[in-house]
Design a protein around this motif. Structure first.
Motif, PDB file in Angstrom:
ATOM      1  N   SER A 392     -83.040  24.811 -16.252  1.00  0.00           N
ATOM      2  CA  SER A 392     -82.232  23.583 -16.209  1.00  0.00           C
ATOM      3  C   SER A 392     -81.491  23.505 -14.879  1.00  0.00           C
ATOM      4  CB  SER A 392     -81.202  23.567 -17.353  1.00  0.00           C
ATOM      5  OG  SER A 392     -80.202  24.531 -17.094  1.00  0.00           O
ATOM      6  N   GLY A 393     -80.904  22.344 -14.631  1.00  0.00           N
ATOM      7  CA  GLY A 393     -80.095  22.166 -13.425  1.00  0.00           C
ATOM      8  C   GLY A 393     -78.841  23.005 -13.484  1.00  0.00           C
ATOM      9  N   THR A 394     -78.322  23.210 -14.704  1.00  0.00           N
ATOM     10  CA  THR A 394     -77.113  24.024 -14.861  1.00  0.00           C
ATOM     11  C   THR A 394     -77.431  25.480 -14.552  1.00  0.00           C
ATOM     12  OG1 THR A 394     -76.544  22.527 -16.657  1.00  0.00           O
ATOM     13  CG2 THR A 394     -75.197  24.501 -16.460  1.00  0.00           C
ATOM     14  N   LEU A 397     -77.704  26.194 -10.887  1.00  0.00           N
ATOM     15  CA  LEU A 397     -76.409  26.440 -10.231  1.00  0.00           C
ATOM     16  C   LEU A 397     -75.911  27.852 -10.521  1.00  0.00           C
ATOM     17  CD1 LEU A 397     -74.737  22.987 -10.890  1.00  0.00           C
ATOM     18  CD2 LEU A 397     -74.944  24.054  -8.637  1.00  0.00           C
ATOM     19  N   THR A 418     -67.920  14.403 -10.764  1.00  0.00           N
ATOM     20  CA  THR A 418     -69.295  14.879 -10.955  1.00  0.00           C
ATOM     21  C   THR A 418     -69.485  15.178 -12.428  1.00  0.00           C
ATOM     22  OG1 THR A 418     -70.898  16.601 -10.376  1.00  0.00           O
ATOM     23  CG2 THR A 418     -68.598  17.264 -10.356  1.00  0.00           C
ATOM     24  N   PHE A 419     -70.703  15.603 -12.776  1.00  0.00           N
ATOM     25  CA  PHE A 419     -70.967  16.038 -14.139  1.00  0.00           C
ATOM     26  C   PHE A 419     -70.395  17.449 -14.297  1.00  0.00           C
ATOM     27  CE2 PHE A 419     -74.170  17.794 -17.279  1.00  0.00           C
ATOM     28  CZ  PHE A 419     -73.612  17.145 -18.368  1.00  0.00           C
ATOM     29  N   ALA A 421     -71.453  20.097 -15.266  1.00  0.00           N
ATOM     30  CA  ALA A 421     -72.330  21.230 -14.935  1.00  0.00           C
ATOM     31  C   ALA A 421     -72.069  21.777 -13.541  1.00  0.00           C
ATOM     32  CB  ALA A 421     -73.787  20.809 -15.057  1.00  0.00           C
ATOM     33  N   THR A 422     -71.486  20.967 -12.666  1.00  0.00           N
ATOM     34  CA  THR A 422     -71.231  21.463 -11.307  1.00  0.00           C
ATOM     35  C   THR A 422     -70.184  22.576 -11.329  1.00  0.00           C
ATOM     36  OG1 THR A 422     -71.657  19.217 -10.521  1.00  0.00           O
ATOM     37  CG2 THR A 422     -70.672  20.727  -8.934  1.00  0.00           C
ATOM     38  N   VAL A 470     -72.064  17.547  -4.219  1.00  0.00           N
ATOM     39  CA  VAL A 470     -72.875  16.828  -5.215  1.00  0.00           C
ATOM     40  C   VAL A 470     -73.329  15.517  -4.586  1.00  0.00           C
ATOM     41  CG1 VAL A 470     -72.862  15.732  -7.494  1.00  0.00           C
ATOM     42  CG2 VAL A 470     -71.587  17.848  -7.124  1.00  0.00           C
ATOM     43  N   ASP A 496     -75.601  20.625  -4.912  1.00  0.00           N
ATOM     44  CA  ASP A 496     -76.049  20.279  -6.264  1.00  0.00           C
ATOM     45  C   ASP A 496     -76.816  18.955  -6.145  1.00  0.00           C
ATOM     46  OD1 ASP A 496     -76.408  19.411  -8.829  1.00  0.00           O
ATOM     47  OD2 ASP A 496     -74.326  19.706  -9.489  1.00  0.00           O
ATOM     48  N   ALA A 498     -78.896  17.716  -8.333  1.00  0.00           N
ATOM     49  CA  ALA A 498     -79.462  17.370  -9.642  1.00  0.00           C
ATOM     50  C   ALA A 498     -79.859  15.895  -9.695  1.00  0.00           C
ATOM     51  CB  ALA A 498     -78.449  17.675 -10.741  1.00  0.00           C
ATOM     52  N   GLN A 499     -79.104  15.044  -8.950  1.00  0.00           N
ATOM     53  CA  GLN A 499     -79.363  13.609  -9.043  1.00  0.00           C
ATOM     54  C   GLN A 499     -80.111  13.077  -7.823  1.00  0.00           C
ATOM     55  OE1 GLN A 499     -75.564  11.732  -9.809  1.00  0.00           O
ATOM     56  NE2 GLN A 499     -75.095  13.113 -11.497  1.00  0.00           N
ATOM     57  N   SER A 520     -82.253  19.242 -11.039  1.00  0.00           N
ATOM     58  CA  SER A 520     -82.478  19.206 -12.483  1.00  0.00           C
ATOM     59  C   SER A 520     -83.713  18.362 -12.770  1.00  0.00           C
ATOM     60  CB  SER A 520     -81.260  18.571 -13.159  1.00  0.00           C
ATOM     61  OG  SER A 520     -81.587  18.122 -14.457  1.00  0.00           O
ATOM     62  N   LYS A 525     -83.649  12.189 -14.838  1.00  0.00           N
ATOM     63  CA  LYS A 525     -83.415  12.412 -13.409  1.00  0.00           C
ATOM     64  C   LYS A 525     -84.571  11.810 -12.587  1.00  0.00           C
ATOM     65  CE  LYS A 525     -79.623  14.922 -13.575  1.00  0.00           C
ATOM     66  NZ  LYS A 525     -78.744  14.178 -14.480  1.00  0.00           N
ATOM     67  N   GLY A 533     -85.283  21.394 -17.462  1.00  0.00           N
ATOM     68  CA  GLY A 533     -85.900  22.144 -16.369  1.00  0.00           C
ATOM     69  C   GLY A 533     -85.050  22.026 -15.131  1.00  0.00           C
ATOM     70  N   TYR A 652     -68.944   8.992 -14.583  1.00  0.00           N
ATOM     71  CA  TYR A 652     -68.510   9.734 -15.748  1.00  0.00           C
ATOM     72  C   TYR A 652     -67.122   9.212 -16.079  1.00  0.00           C
ATOM     73  CZ  TYR A 652     -72.498  12.398 -14.293  1.00  0.00           C
ATOM     74  OH  TYR A 652     -73.771  12.734 -13.931  1.00  0.00           O
TER      75      TYR A 652
HETATM   76  C1  PLP Z   1     -74.538  16.572 -10.801  1.00  0.00           C
HETATM   77  C2  PLP Z   1     -75.234  17.378 -11.850  1.00  0.00           C
HETATM   78  N1  PLP Z   1     -75.246  18.683 -11.751  1.00  0.00           N
HETATM   79  C3  PLP Z   1     -75.880  19.453 -12.658  1.00  0.00           C
HETATM   80  C4  PLP Z   1     -76.536  18.886 -13.728  1.00  0.00           C
HETATM   81  C5  PLP Z   1     -77.134  19.772 -14.761  1.00  0.00           C
HETATM   82  O1  PLP Z   1     -78.507  19.585 -14.955  1.00  0.00           O
HETATM   83  P1  PLP Z   1     -79.182  19.975 -16.346  1.00  0.00           P
HETATM   84  O2  PLP Z   1     -78.864  18.905 -17.311  1.00  0.00           O
HETATM   85  O3  PLP Z   1     -80.638  20.029 -16.024  1.00  0.00           O
HETATM   86  O4  PLP Z   1     -78.643  21.276 -16.755  1.00  0.00           O
HETATM   87  C6  PLP Z   1     -76.544  17.522 -13.869  1.00  0.00           C
HETATM   88  C7  PLP Z   1     -77.215  16.882 -15.016  1.00  0.00           C
HETATM   89  O5  PLP Z   1     -76.886  15.835 -15.466  1.00  0.00           O
HETATM   90  C8  PLP Z   1     -75.873  16.725 -12.906  1.00  0.00           C
HETATM   91  O6  PLP Z   1     -75.855  15.400 -12.979  1.00  0.00           O
END
Ligand code: PLP
Length: 712
Positions: A392-394, A397, A418-419, A421-422, A470, A496, A498-499, A520, A525, A533, A652
């Motif tokens: 995953s994107g998380t 990181l 940001t989301f 997950a950052t 980000v 990051d 992811a987007q 991500s 995405k 993934g 967000y």
């Molecule tokens: C800025 C950002 N970072 C990290 C992530 C995490 O990605 P994932 O959902 O694949 O874990 C996202 C997902 O929305 C994101 O938007």
């Protein structure tokens, strides 16, 4: 012999109709200049007629130009007329005079105080067949006029400023008002949008006059060929002006054939006659009339009062249409989701099926050969040397932070907008996130505040070691500045992305813009799979080797040789197979994203705050992961969109430092007011590379409707 006053006219607008107007003025020896927003076109027409091409301000200033003919889009008419009248010019303007009664009234007030001649191009009032018809009606050939029916159909260019009513019906209304000599007492109208949602292309309009005189107007762009007719029925007979007939039969008279026998209406075969009409070109007649009116200071048949009467009927019809049709909501029978990738799936379904079948056949669900193939293809697409796919994107990181050796007591700067997950992996590793405010235009971390972030970290008793940028909504952060600032301050930089997969800066793609970039493959995405993934991109071989080891339990030389603390974070083979097919169509999709974003920008311009696209000189390509608008009453708009079946998401709703698990971590001094304001206003609307113009129009229309309801 009296010398005729020269009429020096500048024709403004050299489009399809404009060039005809230019020729007509030239034939009257009254053409002095031409003008067009398309300078090349203006120069060409100017050369053909041996007159100069001029811009609008120069025309207004030039005292030798005594008249202007405005043949530009209707939205510009009211403004241009006002400027021309104030500059002392005589004005000829194409229909419609303006796009609202209030604009037309302002024009009328100005014209009435000026000495200028003013004429609207209601050309049919100068058509020899209409003039013959009008004269016969006035002479009483039909007896009392009972009913008028006018039709104007033909495949038309669909406009955005005007619907078919405003584009076509001014001619019909002008003729009908010319015949009746009065304004209707009531107007009813019904519009349909068959060709493009939100714009009425087919309109039926009913005007009721005093003495039970009724008129019906039908106009449509949704018709395979041109049809233009006016039928005037009176007690004694009917006159038909059929503009599609040759001149010998353009105007016909039909004796009234209806008789009443024992209380029942009976139609009899009545005689009909073609009325001969002298063949004269209507446009030439119209321009001749304008020139004569200017010369003799006479009031034109289609003067400003006539123009205003037509606009009043058009506006009444528009209001009636709005009350009765509810067009936009009707066409929203289907829900509009945020992301709809059915078209994409249809495009690549066969290949996807083949790829998936292959994985099933080979049975290598983990570490299948598709993983390597995908990593290689991602590396060559992004221009970085190593790609490590993960779950995953998380996780990407978390893996990056483990590889870089983040420890408790370290502080990492992150944008407050940001989301989660950052920041999440920083906290999970026992380190401290420092929240930095964002740039108000790009909404990415503000490079000017990085030093303040370092200060805040030290104040909190932590070691500032790095930052995570980000690329919010797909727009790359300001890497040029961030690199130099981070190296000056001794910070590492992880992006990051992811987007922002697919985005680029000066030709360098995301993935190659930082020492490590994460992304991500979440389905929504830009490059999304059919599940979770992610991936890490780096050109640093040492980091790459560490990442490979960490994402499989700290593996060393072989599977059960463990050399460091790690985790299980692998991409499934089946996801890699799916992503490989999606990567094939990705470049085209990225282009589509630009088109879809530009379309929203034009539909929503001036209605809500639309995202700032990167200025062209920065050579930044936006990945447009979402299309996120801003407005004050976001929650109410979201409710409204929901009520008409349109999905929307606030991306967000809160800045990270206002969320419970992160409240205890520091922000820079002064807090993050820009992020706080942005999070209270943002709303992402449906967006994906296959979003069609029609659907975008519906979404934009719903937004416009909401904003209009708020300002009423
Ligand atoms: C800025 C950002 N970072 C990290 C992530 C995490 O990605 P994932 O959902 O694949 O874990 C996202 C997902 O929305 C994101 O938007």
């Amino acid at each position: 012999m009296a010398i005729e006053k020269p009429i020096n006219t500048a024709v403004v607008g050299c489009g399809q109709w404009g060039v005809k107007v230019v020729s007509a003025f030239a034939r009257m020896n009254a053409l002095a200049a031409v003008s067009d927003a398309d300078v090349e076109q203006a120069n060409k027409i100017a050369q053909d007629h041996h007159v100069p091409a001029m811009d609008w301000p120069s025309i207004l200033e030039d005292h030798s130009i005594t008249a202007v003919a405005i043949v530009t889009p209707a939205k510009d008419h009211a403004n241009m007329i006002e400027q021309a009248i104030r500059a002392g010019k005589h004005v000829y303007v194409e229909k419609p005079l303006a796009l609202s009664s209030s604009d037309a009234e302002a024009v009328a007030a100005l014209v009435s105080r000026s000495a200028s001649t003013f004429m609207v191009g209601h050309i049919l009032q100068y058509h020899p067949a209409f003039l013959a018809l009008k004269s016969r009606v006035q002479q009483g050939q039909l007896g009392r006029v009972r009913f008028i029916r006018s039709a104007r159909f033909g495949p038309g260019r669909i406009r955005q400023d005007e619907d078919a009513l405003w584009c076509l019906a001014p001619h019909d209304i002008s003729m009908i008002l010319g015949l009746t000599g009065q304004q209707p007492e009531s107007v009813r109208a019904h519009g349909s949008s068959f060709l493009r949602a939100g714009i009425a292309d087919t309109v039926n309009c009913r005007l009721t006059f005093a003495d039970n005189l009724e008129a019906e107007i039908a106009v449509s762009w949704a018709h395979p060929y041109k049809h233009r007719s006016l039928v005037v029925t009176g007690d004694k007979g009917t006159l038909v002006f059929d503009d599609d007939q040759p001149w010998a039969s353009k105007l016909r008279y039909f004796e009234n054939t209806l008789t009443w026998k024992k209380g029942c209406p009976t139609f009899n075969q009545g005689c009909s006659e073609a009325i001969s009409v002298e063949e004269r070109e209507p446009l030439m007649e119209q321009i001749k009339h304008f020139v004569e009116c200017v010369r003799t200071a006479r009031r034109p048949i289609t003067d400003v009062r006539e123009g205003l009467s037509v606009i009043n009927v058009l506006e009444a019809a528009t209001n009636a249409m709005r009350d009765q049709t509810g067009m936009p909501t009707k066409s929203l029978a289907q829900k509009i989701p945020m992301v709809d990738l059915k078209v994409q799936q249809r495009l690549i379904k066969a290949k996807l099926d083949e790829r998936i079948a292959n994985v099933l056949h080979e049975g290598q669900y983990v570490w299948g050969r598709e993983i390597k193939e995908l990593e290689q293809k991602l590396a060559s697409y992004t221009g970085c040397e190593h790609v490590i796919t993960c779950s995953s994107g998380t996780d990407a990181l978390l893996l990056a932070l483990l590889a870089i050796g983040l420890l408790p007591g370290d502080a990492v700067l992150v944008p407050a907008f940001t989301f989660v997950a950052t920041a999440e992996p920083i906290v999970l590793l026992g380190a401290t996130p420092i929240f930095v405010d964002i740039d108000p235009v790009s909404l990415c971390i503000n490079p000017d505040l990085i030093a303040k972030g370092v200060e805040a970290a030290r104040k909190a008793g932590c070691r500032p070691v790095g930052m995570i940028t980000v690329d919010l909504f797909g727009r790359p952060a300001d890497y040029t500045r961030l690199h130099s600032i981070s190296s000056d301050l001794g910070l590492w930089l992880i992006a990051d992305g992811a987007q922002s997969f697919g985005a680029s800066v000066a030709g360098k793609r995301v993935g190659s813009l930082a020492c490590m970039t994460t992304t991500s493959f979440f389905p929504a995405k830009p490059l999304g799979g059919y599940g979770d993934g992610g991936a890490i991109f780096t050109s640093d071989a040492e980091l790459a080797a560490k990442l490979r080891s960490i994402h499989q339990h700290g593996q060393g030389d072989h599977r059960y040789h463990c050399v460091r603390l790690g985790m299980n974070s692998r991409l499934d083979t089946i996801q890699a197979a799916i992503l490989l097919e999606k990567l094939e169509v990705f470049p085209k999709e990225l282009e589509n994203r630009q088109i879809v974003a530009a379309r929203y920008a034009s539909f929503l311009k001036g209605i809500v705050r639309t995202p700032h696209p990167p200025p062209p000189e920065t050579n930044v390509c936006h990945a447009w992961a979402t299309y996120t608008i801003r407005l004050k009453n976001r929650a109410a708009l979201q409710e409204h969109l929901k009520s008409v079946g349109i999905d929307s998401i606030p991306h967000y709703p809160d800045p990270l430092h206002k969320l419970a698990p992160y409240e205890k971590y520091p922000t820079i001094e002064g807090g993050c007011p820009v992020a706080e304001e942005a999070t209270s206003e943002v709303l992402s609307i449906p967006f994906h590379p296959y979003l069609d113009e029609n659907t975008q129009w519906l979404v934009s229309h719903a937004v416009r409707q909401f904003v209009a309801s708020q300002t009423c």
